[in-house]
Design an enzyme around this catalytic site. Structure first.
Site, PDB file in Angstrom:
ATOM      1  N   ASN A   1      13.879 -36.110 -29.632  1.00  0.00           N
ATOM      2  CA  ASN A   1      14.466 -35.398 -28.495  1.00  0.00           C
ATOM      3  C   ASN A   1      15.693 -35.089 -28.759  1.00  0.00           C
ATOM      4  O   ASN A   1      16.587 -35.963 -28.802  1.00  0.00           O
ATOM      5  CB  ASN A   1      14.495 -36.090 -27.116  1.00  0.00           C
ATOM      6  CG  ASN A   1      14.805 -35.235 -26.027  1.00  0.00           C
ATOM      7  OD1 ASN A   1      15.502 -34.142 -26.063  1.00  0.00           O
ATOM      8  ND2 ASN A   1      14.865 -35.770 -24.886  1.00  0.00           N
TER       9      ASN A   1
ATOM     10  N   LYS B   1      17.546 -38.743 -29.729  1.00  0.00           N
ATOM     11  CA  LYS B   1      16.554 -39.801 -29.353  1.00  0.00           C
ATOM     12  C   LYS B   1      15.319 -39.762 -30.166  1.00  0.00           C
ATOM     13  O   LYS B   1      14.734 -38.598 -30.205  1.00  0.00           O
ATOM     14  CB  LYS B   1      16.386 -39.428 -27.719  1.00  0.00           C
ATOM     15  CG  LYS B   1      17.502 -39.854 -27.020  1.00  0.00           C
ATOM     16  CD  LYS B   1      16.915 -39.733 -25.506  1.00  0.00           C
ATOM     17  CE  LYS B   1      18.425 -39.548 -24.520  1.00  0.00           C
ATOM     18  NZ  LYS B   1      17.963 -38.717 -23.670  1.00  0.00           N
TER      19      LYS B   1
ATOM     20  N   ARG C   1      10.394 -32.520 -28.706  1.00  0.00           N
ATOM     21  CA  ARG C   1      10.523 -31.896 -27.198  1.00  0.00           C
ATOM     22  C   ARG C   1      11.450 -30.644 -27.245  1.00  0.00           C
ATOM     23  O   ARG C   1      12.624 -30.840 -27.991  1.00  0.00           O
ATOM     24  CB  ARG C   1      11.334 -32.761 -26.253  1.00  0.00           C
ATOM     25  CG  ARG C   1      11.729 -32.423 -25.104  1.00  0.00           C
ATOM     26  CD  ARG C   1      12.491 -33.238 -24.113  1.00  0.00           C
ATOM     27  NE  ARG C   1      12.364 -32.530 -22.832  1.00  0.00           N
ATOM     28  CZ  ARG C   1      12.780 -33.269 -21.557  1.00  0.00           C
ATOM     29  NH1 ARG C   1      13.451 -34.433 -21.929  1.00  0.00           N
ATOM     30  NH2 ARG C   1      12.719 -32.716 -20.487  1.00  0.00           N
TER      31      ARG C   1
ATOM     32  N   HIS D   1      10.463 -29.425 -16.941  1.00  0.00           N
ATOM     33  CA  HIS D   1       9.760 -30.691 -16.688  1.00  0.00           C
ATOM     34  C   HIS D   1       8.528 -30.415 -16.867  1.00  0.00           C
ATOM     35  O   HIS D   1       7.734 -31.122 -16.164  1.00  0.00           O
ATOM     36  CB  HIS D   1      10.176 -31.301 -15.073  1.00  0.00           C
ATOM     37  CG  HIS D   1      11.442 -31.777 -14.794  1.00  0.00           C
ATOM     38  ND1 HIS D   1      12.003 -31.469 -13.749  1.00  0.00           N
ATOM     39  CD2 HIS D   1      12.559 -32.120 -15.830  1.00  0.00           C
ATOM     40  CE1 HIS D   1      13.366 -31.942 -13.816  1.00  0.00           C
ATOM     41  NE2 HIS D   1      13.707 -32.573 -15.043  1.00  0.00           N
TER      42      HIS D   1
ATOM     43  N   ARG E   1      23.588 -30.859 -10.224  1.00  0.00           N
ATOM     44  CA  ARG E   1      23.498 -29.611 -10.362  1.00  0.00           C
ATOM     45  C   ARG E   1      23.424 -29.168  -8.969  1.00  0.00           C
ATOM     46  O   ARG E   1      22.639 -29.942  -8.065  1.00  0.00           O
ATOM     47  CB  ARG E   1      22.240 -29.108 -11.234  1.00  0.00           C
ATOM     48  CG  ARG E   1      22.496 -29.398 -12.533  1.00  0.00           C
ATOM     49  CD  ARG E   1      21.237 -28.896 -13.324  1.00  0.00           C
ATOM     50  NE  ARG E   1      20.941 -29.938 -14.626  1.00  0.00           N
ATOM     51  CZ  ARG E   1      19.607 -29.971 -14.814  1.00  0.00           C
ATOM     52  NH1 ARG E   1      18.525 -29.330 -14.325  1.00  0.00           N
ATOM     53  NH2 ARG E   1      19.490 -31.102 -15.832  1.00  0.00           N
TER      54      ARG E   1
ATOM     55  N   GLY F   1      13.211 -41.231 -11.943  1.00  0.00           N
ATOM     56  CA  GLY F   1      13.967 -42.240 -11.473  1.00  0.00           C
ATOM     57  C   GLY F   1      13.897 -42.547  -9.747  1.00  0.00           C
ATOM     58  O   GLY F   1      13.770 -43.605  -9.076  1.00  0.00           O
TER      59      GLY F   1
ATOM     60  N   ASN G   1      11.521 -44.759  -7.315  1.00  0.00           N
ATOM     61  CA  ASN G   1      12.058 -46.351  -7.111  1.00  0.00           C
ATOM     62  C   ASN G   1      12.644 -46.131  -5.887  1.00  0.00           C
ATOM     63  O   ASN G   1      13.339 -47.091  -5.439  1.00  0.00           O
ATOM     64  CB  ASN G   1      13.061 -46.580  -8.263  1.00  0.00           C
ATOM     65  CG  ASN G   1      12.544 -46.704  -9.582  1.00  0.00           C
ATOM     66  OD1 ASN G   1      11.586 -47.555  -9.512  1.00  0.00           O
ATOM     67  ND2 ASN G   1      12.795 -46.148 -10.656  1.00  0.00           N
TER      68      ASN G   1
ATOM     69  N   GLU H   1       6.900 -38.953 -20.144  1.00  0.00           N
ATOM     70  CA  GLU H   1       7.197 -37.881 -20.929  1.00  0.00           C
ATOM     71  C   GLU H   1       6.951 -37.987 -22.305  1.00  0.00           C
ATOM     72  O   GLU H   1       6.281 -37.454 -23.005  1.00  0.00           O
ATOM     73  CB  GLU H   1       8.559 -37.295 -20.430  1.00  0.00           C
ATOM     74  CG  GLU H   1       8.362 -36.607 -19.269  1.00  0.00           C
ATOM     75  CD  GLU H   1       9.965 -36.179 -18.797  1.00  0.00           C
ATOM     76  OE1 GLU H   1      10.514 -36.914 -18.632  1.00  0.00           O
ATOM     77  OE2 GLU H   1      10.112 -35.080 -18.935  1.00  0.00           O
TER      78      GLU H   1
HETATM   79  P1  ADP Z   1      16.671 -38.355 -15.723  1.00  0.00           P
HETATM   80  O1  ADP Z   1      15.654 -38.470 -16.734  1.00  0.00           O
HETATM   81  O2  ADP Z   1      16.701 -36.722 -15.195  1.00  0.00           O
HETATM   82  O3  ADP Z   1      18.068 -38.564 -16.518  1.00  0.00           O
HETATM   83  P2  ADP Z   1      15.871 -40.458 -14.322  1.00  0.00           P
HETATM   84  O4  ADP Z   1      14.370 -40.089 -14.000  1.00  0.00           O
HETATM   85  O5  ADP Z   1      15.894 -41.760 -15.182  1.00  0.00           O
HETATM   86  O6  ADP Z   1      16.719 -39.163 -14.468  1.00  0.00           O
HETATM   87  O7  ADP Z   1      16.426 -40.716 -12.720  1.00  0.00           O
HETATM   88  C1  ADP Z   1      17.582 -41.138 -12.538  1.00  0.00           C
HETATM   89  C2  ADP Z   1      17.992 -41.389 -11.047  1.00  0.00           C
HETATM   90  O8  ADP Z   1      17.021 -42.406 -10.400  1.00  0.00           O
HETATM   91  C3  ADP Z   1      19.286 -41.829 -10.701  1.00  0.00           C
HETATM   92  O9  ADP Z   1      19.862 -40.974  -9.660  1.00  0.00           O
HETATM   93  C4  ADP Z   1      19.160 -43.366 -10.243  1.00  0.00           C
HETATM   94  O10 ADP Z   1      20.198 -43.802  -9.427  1.00  0.00           O
HETATM   95  C5  ADP Z   1      17.856 -43.099  -9.586  1.00  0.00           C
HETATM   96  N1  ADP Z   1      17.321 -44.466  -9.577  1.00  0.00           N
HETATM   97  C6  ADP Z   1      16.909 -45.112 -10.473  1.00  0.00           C
HETATM   98  N2  ADP Z   1      16.473 -46.505  -9.936  1.00  0.00           N
HETATM   99  C7  ADP Z   1      16.518 -46.327  -8.524  1.00  0.00           C
HETATM  100  C8  ADP Z   1      16.437 -47.156  -7.377  1.00  0.00           C
HETATM  101  N3  ADP Z   1      15.913 -48.444  -7.567  1.00  0.00           N
HETATM  102  N4  ADP Z   1      16.771 -46.641  -6.310  1.00  0.00           N
HETATM  103  C9  ADP Z   1      17.044 -45.644  -6.054  1.00  0.00           C
HETATM  104  N5  ADP Z   1      17.273 -44.728  -7.233  1.00  0.00           N
HETATM  105  C10 ADP Z   1      17.223 -44.989  -8.329  1.00  0.00           C
END
Ligand code: ADP
Length: 406
Positions: free
Chosen positions: A8, A15, A97, A186, A247, A336, A340, A389
């Site tokens: 990537n 990466k 990617r 995505h 964004r 993320g 989570n 991914e």
């Molecule tokens: P990207 O791949 O688009 O950079 P991610 O899929 O890694 O992003 O997601 C990042 C987001 O997930 C951030 O806003 C982070 O705060 C959120 N996140 C990760 N763990 C938690 C959690 N335990 N609670 C709330 N938000 C979380």
């Protein structure tokens, strides 16, 4: 042993990962940063880890990296010297990617000169991403000659969206001359997550209707009918749709005119504002949902507004796509925030019982998945499915070379 590399490549970073598809082992985990950063020697960094082979020492090198070709050459030289690739049977192929495949690419594609040229022609549609992707492909071909290279496109999964959903209500000439239309992004994640969700529920993918919410720093929603994307929230660029980390997502299209007249904003200022200074960050100064939730619990008003806006936007798309699909087997959360944050999932789904969506508070609590978080009686199931991914790029690249007999 089937070892696949996943690359990537951005404008200033590479990466790189090598996965053994048979054992799912992560054999090489590498990051090159600070490419082309000429201010101050030593800003370039190479970080190599070998999780499947703990006996091989970590490698950290800090030295200037002049360009992508240089970074890739360092990465391969150091990795090959450890012998880990041979120990896992050597690289079978490299999956890249690639952000924008335009209307030309509907599936992973074995890279040839003609394919590289087609990706180059798409640069006007993805000026920030495709040039880095092309450099990464060229560099990998240089250091690993004879190993098949496959492009896996972020847009490909969405090429099944019908014209009434992908066209903007703009003069025809913009579509004819510049391909101004919705592409969506995505796609690798939406495709993987929807297939995994169908398998989790035991529904044949060709009968599966779902709404997938990929909520990370970048965020998008996709309506899936019969396993195919029929609409998605990102558009010509990844800026449209949901509110994201930095964004804006959807705004009034007249805003550029307003800002030009009233604040004299240049194209570059406007681009920076919408891509880097808006979204959660624009409203409360933070783009990290964990920090926002903590601030909100401590009574911070602007964090609460950012959280509420984020959930409300996602809820609006959820409602819109329920109307698009009619029957929805599952609402699926991923990435993320989606994987989570029970609080975000609850805010998006609460009060939707009349529409057939009922969350189970106990099941919704906690992080990770795969898991079902709706009640037994919920007509539409609500799932959390972690996105993979990189694994999906590896699987698709391998499938592509098998098909091509490469
Ligand atoms: P990207 O791949 O688009 O950079 P991610 O899929 O890694 O992003 O997601 C990042 C987001 O997930 C951030 O806003 C982070 O705060 C959120 N996140 C990760 N763990 C938690 C959690 N335990 N609670 C709330 N938000 C979380």
């Amino acid at each position: 042993m089937t070892l696949i590399a996943i690359v990537n490549c951005g404008s200033s970073s590479i990466k790189f990962r090598a996965l053994d598809l048979d054992t799912r082992e992560n054999v090489v985990d590498a990051l090159v940063e600070g490419i082309g950063d000429s201010i101050g020697a030593g800003t370039g960094k190479l970080r190599l880890r070998f999780p499947a082979n703990p006996e091989v020492a970590d490698i950290d090198i800090a030295e200037p990296v002049s360009d992508t070709a240089h970074g890739m050459e360092m990465l391969f030289r150091e990795t090959l010297a450890t012998g880990v690739l041979e120990r896992h049977g050597g690289l079978a192929c490299v999956g890249h990617r690639v952000v924008h495949g335009g209307e030309d690419f509907t599936e992973p594609t074995l890279i040839t000169d003609a394919v590289l040229e087609a990706i180059r022609r798409l640069i006007p549609l993805a000026p920030l991403h495709n040039p880095g992707n092309i450099e990464g492909i060229r560099a990998a071909m240089e250091v690993a000659p004879g190993i098949p290279q496959v492009a896996v496109f972020d847009t490909a999964f969405h090429q099944t969206i019908p014209p009434h959903a992908y066209r903007y209500a703009l003069p025809n000439v913009l579509y004819e001359d510049h391909k101004v239309r919705r592409f969506g992004f995505h796609g690798t994640s939406h495709g993987y997550v929807s297939r995994t969700a169908a398998a989790y529920l035991g529904i044949p993918v060709e009968d599966f209707n779902a709404i997938v919410l990929h909520l990370g720093n970048g965020a998008s929603v996709t309506a899936i009918r019969g396993g195919q994307s029929v609409d998605t929230s990102m558009g010509l660029t990844p800026l449209e749709g949901l509110m994201m980390g930095t964004r804006s997502g959807d705004i009034d299209p007249a805003l550029p005119l307003f800002l030009e007249r009233n604040r004299g904003l240049s194209v570059e200022d406007y681009d920076t504002m919408l891509n880097r200074e808006s979204g959660l960050k624009g409203i409360c100064g933070d783009n990290d949902m964990r920090a926002i939730e903590e601030r909100m619990e401590a009574g911070d008003e602007s964090a609460k507004l950012a959280f509420d806006m984020f959930a409300y936007r996602a809820r609006k798309y959820l409602g819109a796509y329920m109307a698009v699909l009619g029957r929805v087997d599952a609402v699926v959360f991923t990435a993320g925030i989606g994987e989570n944050s029970p609080a975000v999932r609850e805010a998006i789904c609460s009060g939707l019982d009349p529409l057939g969506i009922t969350l189970d508070a106990g099941r919704n609590a906690g992080r990770g998945g795969p898991k079902e978080i709706s009640t037994a009686g919920s007509r539409t199931k609500v799932l959390v499915i972690p996105t993979e991914e990189e694994l999906e790029i590896a699987v698709q690249a391998q499938h592509c070379i098998e098909q091509a007999g490469a």
